[in-house]
Design a protein around this motif. Sequence first.
Motif, PDB file in Angstrom:
ATOM      1  N   PRO A   1       0.395  43.034 -49.848  1.00 54.62           N
ATOM      2  CA  PRO A   1      -0.508  42.182 -50.630  1.00 54.62           C
ATOM      3  C   PRO A   1       0.214  41.361 -51.695  1.00 54.62           C
TER       4      PRO A   1
ATOM      5  N   TYR B   1       1.830  38.313 -49.683  1.00 55.46           N
ATOM      6  CA  TYR B   1       0.960  37.312 -49.064  1.00 55.46           C
ATOM      7  C   TYR B   1       0.040  36.650 -50.083  1.00 55.46           C
ATOM      8  N   LYS B   2      -0.211  37.299 -51.208  1.00 53.31           N
ATOM      9  CA  LYS B   2      -1.021  36.676 -52.254  1.00 53.31           C
ATOM     10  C   LYS B   2      -0.185  35.765 -53.158  1.00 53.31           C
ATOM     11  N   SER B   3       1.070  36.118 -53.378  1.00 57.60           N
ATOM     12  CA  SER B   3       1.869  35.363 -54.345  1.00 57.60           C
ATOM     13  C   SER B   3       2.678  34.235 -53.711  1.00 57.60           C
TER      14      SER B   3
ATOM     15  N   GLY C   1       2.413  33.494 -50.146  1.00 59.65           N
ATOM     16  CA  GLY C   1       1.791  33.003 -48.925  1.00 59.65           C
ATOM     17  C   GLY C   1       2.346  33.550 -47.639  1.00 59.65           C
TER      18      GLY C   1
ATOM     19  N   LYS D   1       0.899  34.143 -43.737  1.00 60.63           N
ATOM     20  CA  LYS D   1       0.021  34.857 -44.663  1.00 60.63           C
ATOM     21  C   LYS D   1      -0.993  35.746 -43.963  1.00 60.63           C
ATOM     22  N   GLN D   2      -1.732  35.206 -43.005  1.00 66.16           N
ATOM     23  CA  GLN D   2      -2.799  35.983 -42.391  1.00 66.16           C
ATOM     24  C   GLN D   2      -2.258  37.080 -41.477  1.00 66.16           C
TER      25      GLN D   2
ATOM     26  N   ARG E   1      -1.490  39.752 -43.917  1.00 65.10           N
ATOM     27  CA  ARG E   1      -2.758  40.298 -44.406  1.00 65.10           C
ATOM     28  C   ARG E   1      -3.366  41.264 -43.393  1.00 65.10           C
TER      29      ARG E   1
ATOM     30  N   SER F   1      -1.502  44.502 -43.399  1.00 64.42           N
ATOM     31  CA  SER F   1      -1.853  45.300 -44.567  1.00 64.42           C
ATOM     32  C   SER F   1      -3.201  45.989 -44.391  1.00 64.42           C
TER      33      SER F   1
END
Length: 308
Positions: A182, A185-187, A189, A203-204, A207, A210
């Motif tokens: 997380p 992929y949040k920070s 991408g 990213k996806q 995600r 995760s």
Amino acid sequence: MSQASIQPQTPDPISVRITTDDGYQLAGSEYRPATAESNGKAGIAAAPGHGIGVVINGATGVLRQYYDGFARFLCHQGFTVLTYDFRGIGGSLQHAPGAPVPTMLHWGQRDMDAALSFFMERHPQLLVKGIGHSIGGQLLGVLPDNNRYHGFLNIASQHIYWKNWPLRDRALTAAFFFGVLPLFYKSVGGLPKWVLGAEYLPKQVARDWSRFGRNKAYIADEQGQPLRQGFSGYRGRMRFYAMADDRRFAPPACVRELEKLFSNADTEVRVLHPRDFDMKAIDHFGFFKKSMHQRAWQESADWLAQPA
């Protein structure tokens, strides 16, 4: 004796492009066994893999070239082999305008489907079997009409719910699924190459990885509903290889949990110990390296050559 020292000569692979239904161009490599005319020998039809095709579905962020040595070995045994890169990875970055962003579910539902359909259309005379490395074996459960595979060999493929790990390794596993993935992929991408030494993960994709690992539902849709129909629906022969020294990614306990989901298949789990092959380590990625003992590769080829 190492595999590298006895690797047979085989024709170089043919580069292919596989078009998915939603607009991606997947890069692939096809390995065709030598014909009697090309190598000046008779008896090609008697090779154990003659009449059988094999599609290798790779691990997360691992390029198709990683499987080259094993693919050539199978090809020398008479198998026709296809390797490919999942969308968003390696040579599979090309896509049509408006194509959806890559997800891990797309890898199984769309890319594995496109690769298998492509291979079957090119070689309708072959009986097709599959190999899945890590996620490439897990996603068999979401592949549409997965009984097109007449047998499936899973290499270090596992149920990645974090509580399936042995207690001694559970905290580190939880930190990876709840924290590391997380965070990236949040920070930024996606998951950079340097984190795991593999390819950059969109990213996806990161995600999905995760959320599959955090939740007991495991492979689930965006609403969190488990996707199980394809697992229980597969009825082919399956062999699972677990590596005794694979603590980080696919310990034997996690491999056995994945086997349970294929409840109507003819399954077996074999745990490979490095000492049984006079090796210091195999771990999660060692099976496909050219340093892997030939006996393990030969046993796999023999299993794939058995009648469906």
